[in-house]
Design an enzyme around this catalytic site. Sequence first.
Site, PDB file in Angstrom:
ATOM      1  N   GLY A   1       0.819  -1.209   0.000  1.00 11.82           N
ATOM      2  CA  GLY A   1       0.000   0.000   0.000  1.00 11.82           C
ATOM      3  C   GLY A   1       0.852   1.259   0.000  1.00 11.82           C
ATOM      4  O   GLY A   1       0.499   2.260  -0.628  1.00 11.82           O
TER       5      GLY A   1
ATOM      6  N   ASP B   1       0.634  -0.051  13.172  1.00 14.83           N
ATOM      7  CA  ASP B   1       0.976  -1.379  12.638  1.00 14.83           C
ATOM      8  C   ASP B   1       1.253  -2.403  13.743  1.00 14.83           C
ATOM      9  O   ASP B   1       1.488  -3.580  13.452  1.00 14.83           O
ATOM     10  CB  ASP B   1       2.205  -1.280  11.726  1.00 14.83           C
ATOM     11  CG  ASP B   1       1.888  -0.525  10.429  1.00 14.83           C
ATOM     12  OD1 ASP B   1       0.707  -0.468  10.042  1.00 14.83           O
ATOM     13  OD2 ASP B   1       2.831   0.009   9.822  1.00 14.83           O
TER      14      ASP B   1
HETATM   15  C1  S3P Z   1       2.923   3.958   6.260  1.00 15.20           C
HETATM   16  C2  S3P Z   1       1.775   4.466   6.816  1.00 15.20           C
HETATM   17  C3  S3P Z   1       0.770   3.651   7.503  1.00 15.20           C
HETATM   18  C4  S3P Z   1       1.303   2.268   7.857  1.00 15.20           C
HETATM   19  C5  S3P Z   1       2.067   1.651   6.725  1.00 15.20           C
HETATM   20  C6  S3P Z   1       3.249   2.525   6.329  1.00 15.20           C
HETATM   21  C7  S3P Z   1       3.872   4.881   5.591  1.00 15.20           C
HETATM   22  O1  S3P Z   1      -0.357   3.500   6.663  1.00 15.20           O
HETATM   23  O2  S3P Z   1       0.241   1.405   8.229  1.00 15.20           O
HETATM   24  O3  S3P Z   1       2.560   0.366   7.107  1.00 15.20           O
HETATM   25  O4  S3P Z   1       5.025   4.479   5.341  1.00 15.20           O
HETATM   26  O5  S3P Z   1       3.493   6.034   5.342  1.00 15.20           O
HETATM   27  P1  S3P Z   1      -1.594   4.538   6.675  1.00 15.20           P
HETATM   28  O6  S3P Z   1      -1.127   5.830   6.156  1.00 15.20           O
HETATM   29  O7  S3P Z   1      -2.614   3.899   5.760  1.00 15.20           O
HETATM   30  O8  S3P Z   1      -2.043   4.579   8.108  1.00 15.20           O
END
Ligand code: S3P
Length: 445
Positions: A101, A326
């Site tokens: 993601g 996380d």
């Molecule tokens: C991350 C932000 C978080 C986290 C992901 C890494 C990042 O997600 O859960 O593992 O590196 O910006 P969200 O922005 O969806 O909370």
Amino acid sequence: MSHANTPTPRRFLPGAPLTGRIAVPGDKSISHRSLMFGALAVGRTTAKGLLEGEDVMATAGALRAMGATIVRSDDGTWTIDGVGVGGLLQPETALEMGNSGTSTRLLMGLVASHGITATFTGDASLSKRPMGRVIEPLSLMGADFTSSPGGRLPLTMRGAHPAVAIEYRLPVASAQVKSAVLLAGLNTPGVTRVIEPVATRDHTERMLTGFGAELTVEEVDGTRIIDIRGEAELKPQDIIVPGDPSSAAFFVVAALLVPGSDLVVANVGLNPTRAALFDVLRAMGGSIEELDRRDVGGEPVADLRVRHSDLSGIEVDPAVAPSMIDEFPVLFVAASLAKGRTVTTGLDELRVKESDRLTAMAEALTLAGAKIEEREDGLVIEGTGGEPLPGTSGDRVTTHLDHRIAMSMAVAGLASRDGVEIDDTSPIATSFPTFEALLAQASAA
Ligand code: S3P
């Protein structure tokens, strides 16, 4: 990605105490950003300690497809020859994001203000995750999207050049959404502003400042106002990536739970927007000592000495959730062995991670014999008071292509009577390819 094709089941058995000293690999968030900002700088960036997991490699592959040269040397140092802000090239094929993601949302931000078209694809887990949260602000900046139903992958986006600077108030506490808008702002004339009512991890702000971007952060009554001036010129950097607190979390909880453990987890990043788990575990009675606190690449870092402890249940303040977002899966494991009840609330975001982590952990821990009540926005856990969990018998825990479910339930297995069998360890390679080897090392008394 390979893990989607070859499920690898494993039973994690109770074993020896965790002792000695281990070092966890580089921080995933900082590793992604090192590659992305290096790719946009003019000249050569180097990164030492970069996480070589599948997610970060997906970012590297996409940046290469858009013109950056990214090479690993034999000594483990990575070099990134950037194309300059505005210099990304049209990729010839779809960008394969695997399970990641962070790669997807941050790269969508980068593409949004370049005059290129890119298609993003991902595995079954990523293809279920909401991208509307980045499509919305990036559309306001002028990018155009054709997505799968519900704003999901696969999707194709056409960036806008020039894009339009916006002021955007984050409707969800998400560092990925914040970063996507700021990265789009890098190549947008004028000042792009993000208003963040609840602070989330600030690696983008810290690192872009290090790369020479004109970025300011003002804090008014807890709300952060972040301005970035576009058409920036980024200067290459020599980066040392600190160890990932989100990876350290599994070993910290394992050492707290397994009797006789006394483990040093070295080189753990303790950025305050990331480290709340360790405070919560201390409040539960966990013995976690910081040794040799120091600064690594602009981030606070320490070695953590963790000793087996009797834990007590706690009500976790929802205000700390973004600083340990996380780490809830492994906190739920710790709570399952604590004395008394742990209550967590305000965790709706956990439902849109690599899996629905509230349901996945409730089901997994129940299967292992823990007492869990799943609520809309959190779990309520009645701990065993230190007794090991019974473990799984016939059934396997389902990991739903989620690395953190796999590693959390591996820790539950160490703290069980009969062991915990999980259906697939291969997703662990997305963020922590050396997890099982380090576990074997720490358990070999
Ligand atoms: C991350 C932000 C978080 C986290 C992901 C890494 C990042 O997600 O859960 O593992 O590196 O910006 P969200 O922005 O969806 O909370």
